[in-house]
Design an enzyme around this catalytic site. Structure first.
Site, mmCIF file in Angstrom:
data_model
loop_
_atom_site.group_PDB
_atom_site.id
_atom_site.type_symbol
_atom_site.label_atom_id
_atom_site.label_comp_id
_atom_site.label_asym_id
_atom_site.label_seq_id
_atom_site.Cartn_x
_atom_site.Cartn_y
_atom_site.Cartn_z
ATOM 1 N N ASP A 29 3.539 -1.706 -10.992
ATOM 2 C CA ASP A 29 2.584 -2.822 -11.051
ATOM 3 C C ASP A 29 1.380 -2.516 -10.146
ATOM 4 O OD1 ASP A 29 4.166 -2.994 -8.730
ATOM 5 O OD2 ASP A 29 4.021 -5.176 -8.610
ATOM 6 N N HIS A 56 5.963 1.320 1.106
ATOM 7 C CA HIS A 56 7.011 0.873 0.169
ATOM 8 C C HIS A 56 7.292 1.838 -1.000
ATOM 9 C CE1 HIS A 56 7.141 -3.049 2.123
ATOM 10 N NE2 HIS A 56 5.882 -3.310 1.825
HETATM 11 C C1 BDR Z 1 6.855 -4.304 -3.136
HETATM 12 O O1 BDR Z 1 6.078 -5.420 -3.577
HETATM 13 C C2 BDR Z 1 4.812 -4.992 -4.023
HETATM 14 O O2 BDR Z 1 3.813 -5.768 -3.453
HETATM 15 C C3 BDR Z 1 4.667 -3.556 -3.586
HETATM 16 O O3 BDR Z 1 3.898 -2.812 -4.510
HETATM 17 C C4 BDR Z 1 6.080 -3.063 -3.521
HETATM 18 O O4 BDR Z 1 6.512 -2.606 -4.774
HETATM 19 C C5 BDR Z 1 7.125 -4.442 -1.653
HETATM 20 O O5 BDR Z 1 7.845 -5.613 -1.401
HETATM 21 CA CA CA Z 2 4.906 -2.094 -6.587
#
Ligand code: BDR
Ligand code: CA
Length: 335
Positions: A15, A251
């Site tokens: 995403d 992340h």
């Molecule tokens: C996840 O949430 C999204 O905002 C980031 O891309 C990552 O996949 C972290 O909690």
């Molecule tokens: Ca993500």
């Protein structure tokens, strides 16, 4: 490092999203990874923007990768507005301008793309999923045998011991579609969870992305630096530990680092289920003791997930830096 000399075929379910962009560029830069397709979902942005961003990121890097659009909303709960305060309204830190893109999305939807590709390369596809998990849930609806066709699934999402980032117990990707996530955790494929337990240990300094941009002098890495500046602004303001470094959490990129460098992580196997509603909505509950529980939902037949619980943070940062510093970029094709 992956021991095979043949690059691992990966579908990247995403995403994008700033850390998604880091992850995609890590995958494209790494000689052990072959990105055979990208599937998009709502999450950090609406799905149309996610698809536009995936096409844009590939074009900027001079790489031609199939992009298939997927889930526009959660399976059951109502969609929430995207977190523009973290990733920008465009998902890439509010880029001041964009080069034109001529490539178009694959006419197949994401779920169809995942099933077709898994059938084309049985036993070879790794799905790295770093957004809400509706595309994988939909692919399982199309073909219940999918878990035997893919090599493995690695997802960024959830948390076991570390606090959540959207509620005390929920991580954003799981929160955004808890029903889909529970389907994915119980499907029976080899599954690895890369959650906040490890991603909150790895703080990437903004200066690293400046060095990468200065090194390559390329539109893709300059764009990434711009995006990470915005994203680091959010994290540095909201988390004193991150602020002290002027950086951000990486992340999603860690879902690829566990693929290329599993030796940097400590994993534990156990059943994981997702709370789909109530106060604990989005919580990933892990059974950490090898005992039998007679309660519904925790039967011995529920498959195990490999959960990342510890990480060697500094070594991860070095791997990310070394990978993004490689010669991996071509010039943008469409101008
Ligand atoms: C996840 O949430 C999204 O905002 C980031 O891309 C990552 O996949 C972290 O909690
Ligand atoms: Ca993500």
């Amino acid at each position: 490092m992956t021991d095979s000399t043949t690059p691992r075929k990966v579908i990247f379910d995403t995403d994008p999203g700033v850390d998604d962009a880091m992850a995609l560029y890590y995958a494209l830069a790494h000689p052990g990874i072959d990105v055979v397709g990208i599937t998009t979902t709502f999450g950090n942005v609406w799905v149309e923007q996610a698809t536009a961003n995936a096409l844009y990121l590939c074009m900027l890097a001079g790489r031609d990768v199939a992009v298939a659009q997927g889930a526009s909303k959660p399976l059951v709960k109502l969609a929430e507005p995207p977190p523009d305060f973290i990733h920008g309204a465009d998902g890439l830190g509010n880029l001041p301008h964009r080069l034109p893109v001529t490539a178009q999305a694959d006419p197949r939807g994401a779920a169809r793309f995942i099933v077709d590709t898994a059938r084309q390369y049985p036993g070879e596809i790794t799905v790295v999923a770093v957004g809400p998990l509706g595309n994988l849930a939909a692919a399982l609806q199309l073909d219940a045998k999918l878990p035997t066709l893919v090599r493995e699934v690695i997802l960024m999402g959830g948390t076991v011991i570390e606090s959540g980032n959207v509620s005390p117990v929920a991580e954003a990707n799981i929160w955004n579609d808890p029903h889909a996530a529970d389907v994915v955790f119980t499907a029976g494929w080899p599954l690895t969870m890369v959650g906040l337990d490890v991603t909150h240990q790895v703080i990437l300094p903004l200066a690293l992305f400046w060095e990468i941009a200065a090194h390559h002098q390329h539109p893709a890495t300059s764009m990434l630096y711009h995006a990470v500046q915005f994203y680091s602004g959010f994290y540095s303001q909201h988390d004193p530990l991150v602020g002290a470094i002027n950086g951000c959490y990486g992340h999603d990129v860690l879902a690829f680092v566990v693929l290329t460098n599993p030796e940097l992580f400590r994993l534990q196997a156990g059943r994981v289920r997702v709370a789909v509603d109530g106060l604990a909505q989005g919580q990933t509950m892990m059974q950490r003791k090898p005992v039998s529980y007679p309660q519904p939902g925790w039967h011995d037949s529920i498959p195990h997930t490999q959960v990342c619980l510890e990480v060697q943070a500094q070594a991860c940062i070095r791997v990310i830096e070394d990978t993004l510093m490689r010669r991996w970029l071509a010039m943008p094709a469409a101008r």
